[in-house]
Scaffold this motif. Structure first.
Motif, PDB file in Angstrom:
ATOM      1  N   VAL A   1       0.760  -1.057  -0.526  1.00  0.00           N
ATOM      2  CA  VAL A   1      -0.057  -0.119   0.038  1.00  0.00           C
ATOM      3  C   VAL A   1       0.840   1.273   0.189  1.00  0.00           C
ATOM      4  O   VAL A   1       0.212   2.445  -0.381  1.00  0.00           O
ATOM      5  CB  VAL A   1      -1.421  -0.115   1.208  1.00  0.00           C
ATOM      6  CG1 VAL A   1      -1.478   0.862   1.467  1.00  0.00           C
ATOM      7  CG2 VAL A   1      -2.092  -1.098   1.345  1.00  0.00           C
ATOM      8  N   SER A   2       1.793   1.130   0.180  1.00  0.00           N
ATOM      9  CA  SER A   2       3.177   2.427   0.675  1.00  0.00           C
ATOM     10  C   SER A   2       3.685   2.936  -0.019  1.00  0.00           C
ATOM     11  O   SER A   2       3.627   3.711  -0.267  1.00  0.00           O
ATOM     12  CB  SER A   2       4.264   2.385   2.117  1.00  0.00           C
ATOM     13  OG  SER A   2       4.970   0.805   2.406  1.00  0.00           O
TER      14      SER A   2
ATOM     15  N   LEU B   1       1.612   0.320  -5.011  1.00  0.00           N
ATOM     16  CA  LEU B   1       0.520   0.954  -5.775  1.00  0.00           C
ATOM     17  C   LEU B   1       0.814   2.261  -5.584  1.00  0.00           C
ATOM     18  O   LEU B   1       0.034   2.600  -6.888  1.00  0.00           O
ATOM     19  CB  LEU B   1      -1.053   0.699  -4.332  1.00  0.00           C
ATOM     20  CG  LEU B   1      -1.594  -0.819  -4.428  1.00  0.00           C
ATOM     21  CD1 LEU B   1      -2.573  -0.770  -3.462  1.00  0.00           C
ATOM     22  CD2 LEU B   1      -1.603  -1.235  -6.024  1.00  0.00           C
ATOM     23  N   PRO B   2       1.519   3.345  -5.176  1.00  0.00           N
ATOM     24  CA  PRO B   2       2.324   4.744  -5.164  1.00  0.00           C
ATOM     25  C   PRO B   2       2.592   5.184  -6.421  1.00  0.00           C
ATOM     26  O   PRO B   2       2.207   5.770  -7.224  1.00  0.00           O
ATOM     27  CB  PRO B   2       2.317   5.210  -4.214  1.00  0.00           C
ATOM     28  CG  PRO B   2       1.797   4.527  -3.091  1.00  0.00           C
ATOM     29  CD  PRO B   2       1.694   3.011  -3.702  1.00  0.00           C
TER      30      PRO B   2
ATOM     31  N   GLU C   1      -3.588   4.447  -7.414  1.00  0.00           N
ATOM     32  CA  GLU C   1      -3.965   4.788  -6.472  1.00  0.00           C
ATOM     33  C   GLU C   1      -5.338   5.844  -5.809  1.00  0.00           C
ATOM     34  O   GLU C   1      -5.848   5.546  -5.419  1.00  0.00           O
ATOM     35  CB  GLU C   1      -2.581   5.212  -5.649  1.00  0.00           C
ATOM     36  CG  GLU C   1      -2.651   5.300  -4.047  1.00  0.00           C
ATOM     37  CD  GLU C   1      -2.091   6.479  -3.248  1.00  0.00           C
ATOM     38  OE1 GLU C   1      -1.126   6.243  -2.081  1.00  0.00           O
ATOM     39  OE2 GLU C   1      -1.000   6.980  -4.442  1.00  0.00           O
TER      40      GLU C   1
ATOM     41  N   LEU D   1      -8.516   4.597  -6.999  1.00  0.00           N
ATOM     42  CA  LEU D   1      -8.515   2.853  -6.192  1.00  0.00           C
ATOM     43  C   LEU D   1      -9.057   4.161  -4.632  1.00  0.00           C
ATOM     44  O   LEU D   1      -9.703   3.554  -3.865  1.00  0.00           O
ATOM     45  CB  LEU D   1      -7.286   1.742  -5.219  1.00  0.00           C
ATOM     46  CG  LEU D   1      -6.565   1.406  -5.799  1.00  0.00           C
ATOM     47  CD1 LEU D   1      -5.296   0.797  -5.553  1.00  0.00           C
ATOM     48  CD2 LEU D   1      -7.933   0.111  -6.049  1.00  0.00           C
ATOM     49  N   ARG D   2      -8.629   5.062  -4.384  1.00  0.00           N
ATOM     50  CA  ARG D   2      -9.218   6.676  -3.259  1.00  0.00           C
ATOM     51  C   ARG D   2     -11.107   6.583  -3.785  1.00  0.00           C
ATOM     52  O   ARG D   2     -11.739   6.962  -2.951  1.00  0.00           O
ATOM     53  CB  ARG D   2      -8.604   7.410  -3.081  1.00  0.00           C
ATOM     54  CG  ARG D   2      -6.991   6.618  -2.478  1.00  0.00           C
ATOM     55  CD  ARG D   2      -6.202   8.302  -1.934  1.00  0.00           C
ATOM     56  NE  ARG D   2      -4.676   7.325  -1.572  1.00  0.00           N
ATOM     57  CZ  ARG D   2      -4.629   6.979  -0.227  1.00  0.00           C
ATOM     58  NH1 ARG D   2      -5.124   7.009   0.676  1.00  0.00           N
ATOM     59  NH2 ARG D   2      -4.281   6.916  -0.012  1.00  0.00           N
TER      60      ARG D   2
ATOM     61  N   MET E   1      -5.254  -4.626   0.373  1.00  0.00           N
ATOM     62  CA  MET E   1      -6.527  -3.403  -0.296  1.00  0.00           C
ATOM     63  C   MET E   1      -6.934  -2.794   0.103  1.00  0.00           C
ATOM     64  O   MET E   1      -7.799  -2.154   0.475  1.00  0.00           O
ATOM     65  CB  MET E   1      -5.980  -4.104  -1.686  1.00  0.00           C
ATOM     66  CG  MET E   1      -4.447  -4.289  -2.449  1.00  0.00           C
ATOM     67  SD  MET E   1      -4.384  -4.380  -3.835  1.00  0.00           S
ATOM     68  CE  MET E   1      -4.767  -6.076  -4.248  1.00  0.00           C
TER      69      MET E   1
ATOM     70  N   PHE F   1      -7.964   1.033   1.126  1.00  0.00           N
ATOM     71  CA  PHE F   1      -9.365   2.142   0.188  1.00  0.00           C
ATOM     72  C   PHE F   1     -10.576   1.470   0.172  1.00  0.00           C
ATOM     73  O   PHE F   1     -11.380   0.565  -0.861  1.00  0.00           O
ATOM     74  CB  PHE F   1      -8.510   1.291  -1.303  1.00  0.00           C
ATOM     75  CG  PHE F   1      -7.400   1.434  -2.006  1.00  0.00           C
ATOM     76  CD1 PHE F   1      -6.685   3.175  -1.595  1.00  0.00           C
ATOM     77  CD2 PHE F   1      -6.487   1.214  -1.707  1.00  0.00           C
ATOM     78  CE1 PHE F   1      -5.081   3.640  -1.712  1.00  0.00           C
ATOM     79  CE2 PHE F   1      -4.907   1.532  -1.802  1.00  0.00           C
ATOM     80  CZ  PHE F   1      -4.607   2.468  -1.312  1.00  0.00           C
TER      81      PHE F   1
ATOM     82  N   ASP G   1       4.170  -2.530 -13.910  1.00  0.00           N
ATOM     83  CA  ASP G   1       3.170  -1.957 -13.961  1.00  0.00           C
ATOM     84  C   ASP G   1       2.905  -2.085 -15.581  1.00  0.00           C
ATOM     85  O   ASP G   1       3.553  -1.603 -16.746  1.00  0.00           O
ATOM     86  CB  ASP G   1       3.490  -0.282 -14.515  1.00  0.00           C
ATOM     87  CG  ASP G   1       1.890   0.692 -14.585  1.00  0.00           C
ATOM     88  OD1 ASP G   1       0.990  -0.241 -14.955  1.00  0.00           O
ATOM     89  OD2 ASP G   1       2.074   1.651 -14.023  1.00  0.00           O
TER      90      ASP G   1
END
Length: 352
Positions: A155-156, A159-160, A166, A169-170, A189, A193, A349
């Motif tokens: 997560v930290s 994903l960013p 990100e 997802l938010r 995840m 989110f 990616d």
């Protein structure tokens, strides 16, 4: 005639490896019986005190501690006759919440050694060894092995590093986690989110059942589902996924191309795939270091045999180099970007 000095140097190295292999059983017992956990943060303990804390027979505790001291895992003070597990060692062997924890690997070893007969037959015939032939400890060990790393960086950091993911997802995205295992990646995840929905898929029914329990315990089962799928992923239902993830599993598939084709067809217009693979070299001499040796050794007794058991067109192993990138391009996923690289993982990616 061989050089005697070099023979003795190599003998010393192999004996050290053999000693580590023998010691691995004691380490596995220490993890399984909670010996390291009981010593973590407890300061100095006697044999009797550790036996009381763990419920293990004191005579076995004394023998186990002698093996731990011989390996330098536990420190011994002969004057009072006490033992201590340093905090730094506890972070590796006792605390599964730490990213440095490696206890799951020893659970995997129980399954791998137990499958030696099946592996020997496969080596002679060229066949495979199915996941179920390794016993239940394999799935448990794999989940425990990967969980600390995922908790630390998924997560930290990972994903960013994915372009635009990100933010989606938010806002609320649809995610498919292919090869989800016990569901640790999926639940992590989902907790981060809450506006997004997550769908985990795995061919191993027992793992899917464990994932469902994990989601319920974490309180995210209102936005997380888990389904049993084929080994290479089912035609992902619903379509329109903003993100499809493959955590340390794509190289284990007999037909990774089929999984990637299904992912490509199920993605939304600007959707992407997150592919996590071991940071291992395709060249044998590029893995001459502890992590590389671990990857190569695991591939020879797990990744390759399980892929061959699926009778697909590929059996890549976990150090396949650019093979996955080529297979992805053939599946219509032609943008293959290295998003994050760590000592143990490469995170890609992947998009149309």
């Amino acid at each position: 005639m061989p050089d005697e000095k070099r023979v003795m140097e190599f003998l010393e190295r192999v004996v050290a490896d053999q000693a580590a292999a023998f010691a691995g059983v004691s380490t596995s017992l220490g993890i399984r019986l909670g010996m390291y956990r009981a010593m973590s943060g407890a300061g100095t303990l006697t044999c009797a005190e550790l036996a009381t804390r763990t419920g293990v027979a004191e005579r076995y505790v004394r023998e186990w501690l002698a093996a731990q001291v011989a390996g330098g895992y536990v420190l011994y003070d002969p004057e009072p006759g006490t033992y201590v597990l340093p905090d730094e060692h506890a972070a590796v062997l006792a605390d599964s919440s730490q990213p440095t924890y490696v206890g799951g690997g020893f659970t995997m070893l129980r399954a791998l050694y137990g499958a030696e007969e099946a592996l020997a037959r496969a080596y002679l015939t060229g066949g495979g060894v199915g996941w179920q032939e390794y016993g239940p400890e394999l799935a448990e060990g794999v989940a425990a092995f990967f969980r600390p790393g995922y908790e630390a960086v998924l997560v930290s950091e990972w994903l960013p590093a994915m372009e635009g993911v990100e933010a989606k997802l938010r806002q609320g995205a649809s995610v498919a986690d292919v090869g989800c295992g016990f569901g640790h990646s999926t639940v992590l995840m989902a907790r981060a989110f809450p506006r997004s929905r997550f769908h985990g898929f795995d061919f191993h029914e027992t793992s899917v059942e464990a994932a469902r329990r994990l989601a319920a315990e974490a309180g995210v089962d209102d936005r997380v589902t888990f389904e049993v799928s084929a080994a290479d992923g089912i035609p992902l239902p619903g379509g329109g996924y903003d993100l499809v993830t493959f955590f340390d599993c794509l190289h284990d598939l007999g037909d990774p191309g089929a999984a990637l084709r299904r992912a490509e067809k199920s993605l939304s217009t600007d959707g992407s795939c997150l592919v996590v693979e071991p940071n291992a070299s395709a060249e044998p001499d590029g893995n001459i270091h502890p992590a590389g040796r671990s990857f190569a050794s695991t591939s020879a007794v797990l990744c390759l045999p399980t892929a061959l058991a699926q009778n697909g067109p590929h059996a890549l192993g976990n150090h396949s180099g650019q093979a996955l990138e080529r297979i992805a391009a053939e599946a219509g996923l032609r943008r293959w970007r290295l998003a994050v690289e760590t000592p143990t993982n490469r995170v890609y990616d992947v998009r149309r």
